[in-house]
Structures are given as C-alpha cells and as structure tokens.
Design a protein around this motif. Structure first.
Motif, PDB file in Angstrom:
ATOM      1  N   LYS A   1      -6.857   2.453 -12.963  1.00 17.45           N
ATOM      2  CA  LYS A   1      -5.652   2.839 -12.629  1.00 17.45           C
ATOM      3  C   LYS A   1      -5.446   2.050 -11.192  1.00 17.45           C
ATOM      4  O   LYS A   1      -6.364   2.350 -10.322  1.00 17.45           O
ATOM      5  CB  LYS A   1      -5.366   4.030 -12.514  1.00 17.45           C
ATOM      6  N   GLN A   2      -4.254   1.105 -11.089  1.00 21.01           N
ATOM      7  CA  GLN A   2      -4.165   0.566  -9.796  1.00 21.01           C
ATOM      8  C   GLN A   2      -3.391   1.505  -9.074  1.00 21.01           C
ATOM      9  O   GLN A   2      -2.462   2.214  -9.558  1.00 21.01           O
ATOM     10  CB  GLN A   2      -3.420  -0.595  -9.872  1.00 21.01           C
TER      11      GLN A   2
ATOM     12  N   PHE B   1      -2.593  -0.656   0.731  1.00 20.07           N
ATOM     13  CA  PHE B   1      -2.590  -2.173   1.407  1.00 20.07           C
ATOM     14  C   PHE B   1      -3.496  -2.917   0.581  1.00 20.07           C
ATOM     15  O   PHE B   1      -4.766  -2.725   0.405  1.00 20.07           O
ATOM     16  CB  PHE B   1      -3.021  -2.170   2.862  1.00 20.07           C
ATOM     17  N   GLY B   2      -2.891  -3.989  -0.236  1.00 20.41           N
ATOM     18  CA  GLY B   2      -3.750  -4.843  -1.160  1.00 20.41           C
ATOM     19  C   GLY B   2      -3.789  -4.230  -2.488  1.00 20.41           C
ATOM     20  O   GLY B   2      -2.919  -3.497  -2.844  1.00 20.41           O
ATOM     21  N   ASP B   3      -4.918  -4.638  -3.078  1.00 26.77           N
ATOM     22  CA  ASP B   3      -4.928  -4.122  -4.557  1.00 26.77           C
ATOM     23  C   ASP B   3      -6.263  -3.206  -4.491  1.00 26.77           C
ATOM     24  O   ASP B   3      -7.272  -3.701  -4.535  1.00 26.77           O
ATOM     25  CB  ASP B   3      -5.403  -5.415  -5.585  1.00 26.77           C
ATOM     26  N   ASP B   4      -5.980  -1.940  -4.957  1.00 27.37           N
ATOM     27  CA  ASP B   4      -6.849  -0.909  -4.816  1.00 27.37           C
ATOM     28  C   ASP B   4      -7.140  -0.342  -6.315  1.00 27.37           C
ATOM     29  O   ASP B   4      -5.791  -0.150  -6.876  1.00 27.37           O
ATOM     30  CB  ASP B   4      -6.792   0.205  -4.023  1.00 27.37           C
ATOM     31  N   PHE B   5      -8.153  -0.054  -6.890  1.00 25.41           N
ATOM     32  CA  PHE B   5      -7.992   0.375  -8.335  1.00 25.41           C
ATOM     33  C   PHE B   5      -9.216   1.792  -8.380  1.00 25.41           C
ATOM     34  O   PHE B   5     -10.294   1.563  -7.735  1.00 25.41           O
ATOM     35  CB  PHE B   5      -8.592  -0.602  -9.164  1.00 25.41           C
ATOM     36  N   ASP B   6      -8.756   2.750  -8.991  1.00 25.77           N
ATOM     37  CA  ASP B   6      -9.779   3.780  -9.510  1.00 25.77           C
ATOM     38  C   ASP B   6      -9.947   3.636 -10.860  1.00 25.77           C
ATOM     39  O   ASP B   6      -9.229   3.346 -11.718  1.00 25.77           O
ATOM     40  CB  ASP B   6      -8.838   5.236  -9.354  1.00 25.77           C
TER      41      ASP B   6
ATOM     42  N   SER C   1      -9.538  -2.994  -1.827  1.00 23.41           N
ATOM     43  CA  SER C   1      -9.534  -4.558  -1.195  1.00 23.41           C
ATOM     44  C   SER C   1      -9.314  -4.143   0.292  1.00 23.41           C
ATOM     45  O   SER C   1      -8.695  -3.415   0.747  1.00 23.41           O
ATOM     46  CB  SER C   1      -8.312  -5.005  -1.925  1.00 23.41           C
ATOM     47  N   LYS C   2      -9.898  -5.493   0.878  1.00 25.33           N
ATOM     48  CA  LYS C   2      -9.932  -5.761   2.432  1.00 25.33           C
ATOM     49  C   LYS C   2      -9.311  -6.900   2.636  1.00 25.33           C
ATOM     50  O   LYS C   2      -9.838  -7.987   2.336  1.00 25.33           O
ATOM     51  CB  LYS C   2     -11.215  -5.525   3.109  1.00 25.33           C
TER      52      LYS C   2
ATOM     53  N   ARG D   1     -11.751  -9.591   0.454  1.00 26.15           N
ATOM     54  CA  ARG D   1     -13.024  -9.011  -0.260  1.00 26.15           C
ATOM     55  C   ARG D   1     -12.681  -8.042  -0.796  1.00 26.15           C
ATOM     56  O   ARG D   1     -11.551  -7.058  -0.403  1.00 26.15           O
ATOM     57  CB  ARG D   1     -14.312  -8.950   0.378  1.00 26.15           C
ATOM     58  N   ILE D   2     -13.349  -7.428  -1.882  1.00 30.11           N
ATOM     59  CA  ILE D   2     -13.257  -5.919  -2.446  1.00 30.11           C
ATOM     60  C   ILE D   2     -14.488  -5.405  -2.587  1.00 30.11           C
ATOM     61  O   ILE D   2     -15.440  -5.957  -2.753  1.00 30.11           O
ATOM     62  CB  ILE D   2     -12.627  -6.381  -4.045  1.00 30.11           C
TER      63      ILE D   2
END
Length: 170
Positions: free
Chosen positions: A13-14, A19-24, A38-39, A46-47
C-alpha cells in the motif's frame, strides 16, 4: 506443478500523505513486514527498506547518468542486484540482474499492477490488483524460497517509474 508450489502473499500500500513514494507491506495475516521509505533529498534519490522493527535491511539507489531507468539494490552496503527497465523490446519489461542467480524478467501490465516475475520461464512471483478496490493497494504473491525483499523492491521501482507522483524526486 504451479498448484503444488507454496506462495507467500504480501500486500503493498502506497502512503498517500508522504514526501516522495513510501510503501507499507503487510503479509496475508495482516502483520507489517516491510516499509519502503523514499529519501528525495541529497545528490542521489534513494529508498530505504526497513523491516517491521524499523531496522534498515536494504537500500535502493537510482543510478545516475544511465541510458535506461536503473536502480541499484544494496544489502549491508554491498550491491546485490540491478533493477532496470528493458529498452528496445517488443513489450515493456523489467529485469533484475544479480551475480548470484539467473536474471528475473518481469512482464505484464505495469500501469494496472498486473505483472509476473519469471526466472528461466518459471513463474516465481505475481502482482495483481484484481481483489483490491483501494487505489494504491495491490497484492504480490512470492514463491517460498525466493527473496521477498528483492522482489518487493522491484515492485516499488516499477510503481515509481510507471506511476510518478508530482512530489516525487524519482
């Protein structure tokens, strides 16, 4: 043969507010398994991949100055694989190259989150949105014995490249 093999189900799940693309990522019992953070600041996006206890277990770095979209997969500061979008092929595909195993080719409908992972023409994982109504949730079945961190990392790369967000640094 396919039905005699065991697959582990993961649900990705996004995070919509980030900020950016983070996913659980949770498993089929609902237990949190991984977090992709995501950083977007700094020289190279980078992720960071964390386990359920917030321990860093892997990292993805976007390769700069590359002919095709390419990400480097690191574990314990050692590069273990390259994930890239295949150029000049009849159908869109992604490839995971690792010196430790045969290449993994990923084909399907990436925009629809419906694609399959193959190693030597053998199905080892599959992504599907078929059973989900939530916009940013989909399932990934991974064959037992395969590396879920690497395959889920490839799914994150595919998501970032095929579903760009305006605020993303990728």
């Amino acid at each position: 043969e396919l039905f005699s093999r065991e697959f582990m189900k993961y649900f990705m799940k996004q995070r919509l507010v980030s900020f950016g693309d983070d996913f659980d990522v949770v498993d089929e019992s609902g237990q949190k398994r991984f977090f992709f953070d995501s950083k977007i600041g700094g020289f190279r996006p980078r992720i960071i991949v964390e386990d359920a206890n917030a321990n860093r277990i892997a990292q993805l770095k976007k390769k700069l100055f590359s002919f095709r979209p390419t990400y480097l997969f690191f574990r314990e500061s050692k590069q273990e694989a390259i994930i890239f979008k295949k150029a000049f092929s009849f159908r869109k595909s992604f490839v995971i190259n690792s010196p430790n195993s045969d290449p993994i080719v990923i084909v399907g409908s990436f925009v629809e989150h419906s694609y399959k992972f193959f190693r030597k023409q053998r199905l080892i994982a599959e992504s599907s949105k078929k059973w989900f109504t939530a916009k940013d949730t989909y399932g990934i079945d991974i064959e037992a014995g395969e590396d879920p961190v690497l395959l889920l990392s490839a799914a994150v790369v595919i998501d970032i490249l095929c579903h760009p967000k305006r605020d993303s640094g990728f």
